[in-house]
Design an enzyme around this catalytic site. Structure first.
Site, PDB file in Angstrom:
ATOM      1  N   ARG A  23       0.828  -1.226   0.000  1.00  0.00           N
ATOM      2  CA  ARG A  23       0.000   0.000   0.000  1.00  0.00           C
ATOM      3  C   ARG A  23       0.856   1.268   0.000  1.00  0.00           C
ATOM      4  NH1 ARG A  23      -5.557  -1.233   1.490  1.00  0.00           N
ATOM      5  NH2 ARG A  23      -5.770  -3.052   0.174  1.00  0.00           N
ATOM      6  N   ARG A  27      -3.843   5.814   0.734  1.00  0.00           N
ATOM      7  CA  ARG A  27      -4.515   7.018   1.244  1.00  0.00           C
ATOM      8  C   ARG A  27      -3.644   7.952   2.063  1.00  0.00           C
ATOM      9  NH1 ARG A  27      -9.053   3.269   3.534  1.00  0.00           N
ATOM     10  NH2 ARG A  27      -7.174   2.017   3.419  1.00  0.00           N
ATOM     11  N   ARG A  36      -8.181  10.578  -6.045  1.00  0.00           N
ATOM     12  CA  ARG A  36      -9.323   9.754  -5.655  1.00  0.00           C
ATOM     13  C   ARG A  36     -10.540  10.595  -5.274  1.00  0.00           C
ATOM     14  NH1 ARG A  36     -12.917   7.177  -3.200  1.00  0.00           N
ATOM     15  NH2 ARG A  36     -12.598   5.463  -1.740  1.00  0.00           N
ATOM     16  N   ASP A  72      -6.461  -3.599  -7.521  1.00  0.00           N
ATOM     17  CA  ASP A  72      -6.978  -4.232  -6.306  1.00  0.00           C
ATOM     18  C   ASP A  72      -7.197  -5.707  -6.586  1.00  0.00           C
ATOM     19  OD1 ASP A  72      -8.169  -3.431  -3.481  1.00  0.00           O
ATOM     20  OD2 ASP A  72      -9.398  -5.034  -4.306  1.00  0.00           O
ATOM     21  N   TYR A 148     -13.973 -13.238  -0.504  1.00  0.00           N
ATOM     22  CA  TYR A 148     -14.830 -12.180  -1.043  1.00  0.00           C
ATOM     23  C   TYR A 148     -15.977 -12.768  -1.858  1.00  0.00           C
ATOM     24  CZ  TYR A 148     -11.370  -9.043   0.778  1.00  0.00           C
ATOM     25  OH  TYR A 148     -10.556  -8.373   1.641  1.00  0.00           O
TER      26      TYR A 148
HETATM   27  O1  CP3 Z   1      -0.109  -1.690  -2.473  1.00  0.00           O
HETATM   28  C1  CP3 Z   1      -0.401  -0.791  -3.282  1.00  0.00           C
HETATM   29  O2  CP3 Z   1      -0.060   0.408  -3.105  1.00  0.00           O
HETATM   30  C2  CP3 Z   1      -1.079  -1.187  -4.566  1.00  0.00           C
HETATM   31  C3  CP3 Z   1      -2.498  -1.126  -4.567  1.00  0.00           C
HETATM   32  C4  CP3 Z   1      -3.342  -2.177  -3.859  1.00  0.00           C
HETATM   33  C5  CP3 Z   1      -4.666  -1.920  -3.462  1.00  0.00           C
HETATM   34  N1  CP3 Z   1      -5.222  -3.056  -2.998  1.00  0.00           N
HETATM   35  C6  CP3 Z   1      -5.370  -0.619  -3.601  1.00  0.00           C
HETATM   36  C7  CP3 Z   1      -6.382  -0.287  -2.590  1.00  0.00           C
HETATM   37  C8  CP3 Z   1      -3.079  -3.522  -3.546  1.00  0.00           C
HETATM   38  C9  CP3 Z   1      -1.795  -4.322  -3.723  1.00  0.00           C
HETATM   39  C10 CP3 Z   1      -4.274  -4.072  -3.013  1.00  0.00           C
HETATM   40  C11 CP3 Z   1      -4.429  -5.478  -2.616  1.00  0.00           C
HETATM   41  C12 CP3 Z   1      -5.582  -5.863  -1.794  1.00  0.00           C
HETATM   42  N2  CP3 Z   1      -6.878  -5.452  -1.882  1.00  0.00           N
HETATM   43  C13 CP3 Z   1      -5.535  -6.862  -0.781  1.00  0.00           C
HETATM   44  C14 CP3 Z   1      -4.317  -7.644  -0.395  1.00  0.00           C
HETATM   45  C15 CP3 Z   1      -3.447  -6.840   0.484  1.00  0.00           C
HETATM   46  C16 CP3 Z   1      -3.997  -6.647   1.867  1.00  0.00           C
HETATM   47  O3  CP3 Z   1      -4.309  -5.487   2.192  1.00  0.00           O
HETATM   48  O4  CP3 Z   1      -4.114  -7.638   2.579  1.00  0.00           O
HETATM   49  C17 CP3 Z   1      -6.818  -6.996  -0.241  1.00  0.00           C
HETATM   50  C18 CP3 Z   1      -7.241  -7.903   0.865  1.00  0.00           C
HETATM   51  C19 CP3 Z   1      -7.653  -6.086  -0.948  1.00  0.00           C
HETATM   52  C20 CP3 Z   1      -9.103  -5.878  -0.761  1.00  0.00           C
HETATM   53  C21 CP3 Z   1      -9.350  -4.524  -0.232  1.00  0.00           C
HETATM   54  N3  CP3 Z   1      -9.248  -3.365  -0.993  1.00  0.00           N
HETATM   55  C22 CP3 Z   1      -9.749  -4.163   1.065  1.00  0.00           C
HETATM   56  C23 CP3 Z   1      -9.990  -5.134   2.201  1.00  0.00           C
HETATM   57  C24 CP3 Z   1      -9.891  -2.777   1.077  1.00  0.00           C
HETATM   58  C25 CP3 Z   1     -10.430  -1.942   2.209  1.00  0.00           C
HETATM   59  C26 CP3 Z   1      -9.503  -1.830   3.322  1.00  0.00           C
HETATM   60  C27 CP3 Z   1      -8.644  -0.628   3.131  1.00  0.00           C
HETATM   61  O5  CP3 Z   1      -7.423  -0.735   3.240  1.00  0.00           O
HETATM   62  O6  CP3 Z   1      -9.260   0.408   2.919  1.00  0.00           O
HETATM   63  C28 CP3 Z   1      -9.520  -2.297  -0.200  1.00  0.00           C
HETATM   64  C29 CP3 Z   1      -9.481  -0.870  -0.640  1.00  0.00           C
HETATM   65  C30 CP3 Z   1      -8.198  -0.402  -1.263  1.00  0.00           C
HETATM   66  N4  CP3 Z   1      -7.434  -1.083  -2.167  1.00  0.00           N
HETATM   67  C31 CP3 Z   1      -7.627   0.900  -1.090  1.00  0.00           C
HETATM   68  C32 CP3 Z   1      -6.505   0.970  -1.935  1.00  0.00           C
HETATM   69  C33 CP3 Z   1      -5.579   2.155  -2.172  1.00  0.00           C
HETATM   70  C34 CP3 Z   1      -8.224   2.021  -0.255  1.00  0.00           C
HETATM   71  C35 CP3 Z   1      -9.138   2.682  -1.209  1.00  0.00           C
HETATM   72  C36 CP3 Z   1      -9.743   3.948  -0.782  1.00  0.00           C
HETATM   73  O7  CP3 Z   1     -10.697   3.914   0.013  1.00  0.00           O
HETATM   74  O8  CP3 Z   1      -9.342   4.981  -1.346  1.00  0.00           O
END
Ligand code: CP3
Length: 345
Positions: A23, A27, A36, A72, A148
């Site tokens: 990540r 954010r 965003r 994602d 999911y």
């Molecule tokens: O790492 C990076 O910078 C690359 C981008 C990336 C995102 N998601 C963008 C994102 C990566 C590699 C992921 C992988 C991802 N997505 C995983 C595996 C990694 C982990 O966190 O365990 C999982 C389980 C997801 C599913 C997911 N997406 C969840 C559970 C959430 C909500 C929780 C959270 O962190 O807000 C997301 C949203 C998400 N994916 C955001 C981002 C930048 C936040 C989005 C926002 O609200 O702006």
């Protein structure tokens, strides 16, 4: 090309320890929040220019040794005909959870062209970065995607996915086969677009008992890893809460195992075996502290992994949204400046 990450995946010595953060483009960055502001995550991922810019940003801003594709793990659900929406703070929520034969029958064969924007993002990011660092492609692990698909939201230990293994074992295997095949195709297209390393995020697999993991998940992970490694691309396999199954993770065949902060990295590496690389494992919460606490905790990880090639410095999970960007800068600077005599330079 800065090849520290690739070298560490092959357990080769590097001049400095490779570091990137899960990540790293999220954010906590004002640039991210700006891009965003007026749209959801999904539209942001589909805006390939913005997604490529976000992929490259942490490399240009902090000098990390790798860029991770901005996308994602839920995106390939579109290619499987499983509609979902992203809920703020929660993650992907599918419209019709799949829990029975009928649901699995309705999953389409993976249509890779539905996610062409992901591959385009990789190509654009490569040209922004001019191949300065490798781009890490990624996909969810089959168990984590299944969490999911079955609609296991609202709980952090995924009872629906865990019970499906026992309630409908045949259906579970069918679902794992579908997801493994889809992720194999998805990873292949990312590699063709230019991803040089591949990370499998099986973030929630640590919620399984070791026996269920071994029998009902590991064979599929191994097949996926074999497929990707067969294309000459090193694989990092990441899970959280994995302290109870470290020896099993070795059997995935991944080049590198990613661990969270709940386990001592020295002990974890010993259990997995020093002939496999390790990635991690600073507690993301440390980045909310001051520079002294960052240096202290990051230094302990450097110390625990010293004199051994094959460690990739990372957090134990994603950067927290509250993290001050300057703390990320301080961490990267510390890791790159660290000399194995323990003195900072
Ligand atoms: O790492 C990076 O910078 C690359 C981008 C990336 C995102 N998601 C963008 C994102 C990566 C590699 C992921 C992988 C991802 N997505 C995983 C595996 C990694 C982990 O966190 O365990 C999982 C389980 C997801 C599913 C997911 N997406 C969840 C559970 C959430 C909500 C929780 C959270 O962190 O807000 C997301 C949203 C998400 N994916 C955001 C981002 C930048 C936040 C989005 C926002 O609200 O702006």
């Amino acid at each position: 090309m800065n090849d520290r990450l690739l070298k560490a995946c092959r357990l080769e010595e590097t001049d400095k320890k490779p570091v990137w953060l899960m990540r790293q483009a999220g954010r906590y960055l004002p640039e991210y929040r700006k891009l965003r502001r007026d749209r959801d995550l999904l539209s942001l991922c589909k805006d390939t220019e913005a997604a490529a810019e976000l992929t490259a940003l942490p490399v240009l801003k902090f000098g990390v040794d790798a860029a991770i594709l901005f996308a994602d793990i839920a995106l390939p659900l579109e290619g499987l005909g499983v509609p979902f929406r992203m809920v703020d703070g929660e993650g992907p929520v599918v419209e019709k959870p799949v829990r029975d034969e009928w649901g699995v029958k309705n999953i389409r064969e993976f249509d890779s062209s539905r996610v062409n924007y992901v591959y385009e993002t990789i190509r654009l990011a490569r040209s922004i970065l001019n191949d300065r660092v490798p781009i890490i492609g990624f996909a969810g692990g089959p168990f984590t995607i299944a969490c999911y698909i079955v609609g296991d939201v609202g709980s952090r230990d995924f009872p629906l996915a865990r019970s499906l293994i026992h309630m409908k074992p045949r259906l579970w295997r069918e679902l794992m086969e579908i997801l493994t095949m889809a992720m194999a195709q998805y990873s292949k297209a990312q590699v063709e677009a230019g991803a040089r390393v591949f990370q499998i995020f099986d973030s929630w697999a640590g919620s399984l008992s070791p026996l269920d993991y071994e029998e009902s998940v590991l064979p599929y992970v191994k097949a996926l890893v074999d497929e990707i490694r067969g294309r000459g691309v090193p694989v990092i396999y990441f899970t959280t809460c994995s302290a109870g199954m470290l020896e099993l993770l070795r059997r995935t065949g991944a080049n590198v195992i990613g661990i969270d902060w709940r386990v001592d990295i020295g002990r974890a590496w010993r259990s997995i075996g020093f002939d496999v690389g390790i990635q991690g494992n600073l507690d993301p919460a440390v980045l909310l502290g001051d520079r002294d606490s960052i240096v202290l905790r990051a230094g302990q990880i450097m110390e625990a992994t010293r004199d051994r090639p094959g460690h990739i410095f990372n957090l134990g999970h994603g950067v927290l949204p509250e993290t001050p960007p300057e703390n990320v800068a301080a961490l990267v600077e510390f890791v790159h400046g660290y000399e194995e005599d323990g003195v900072e330079h």
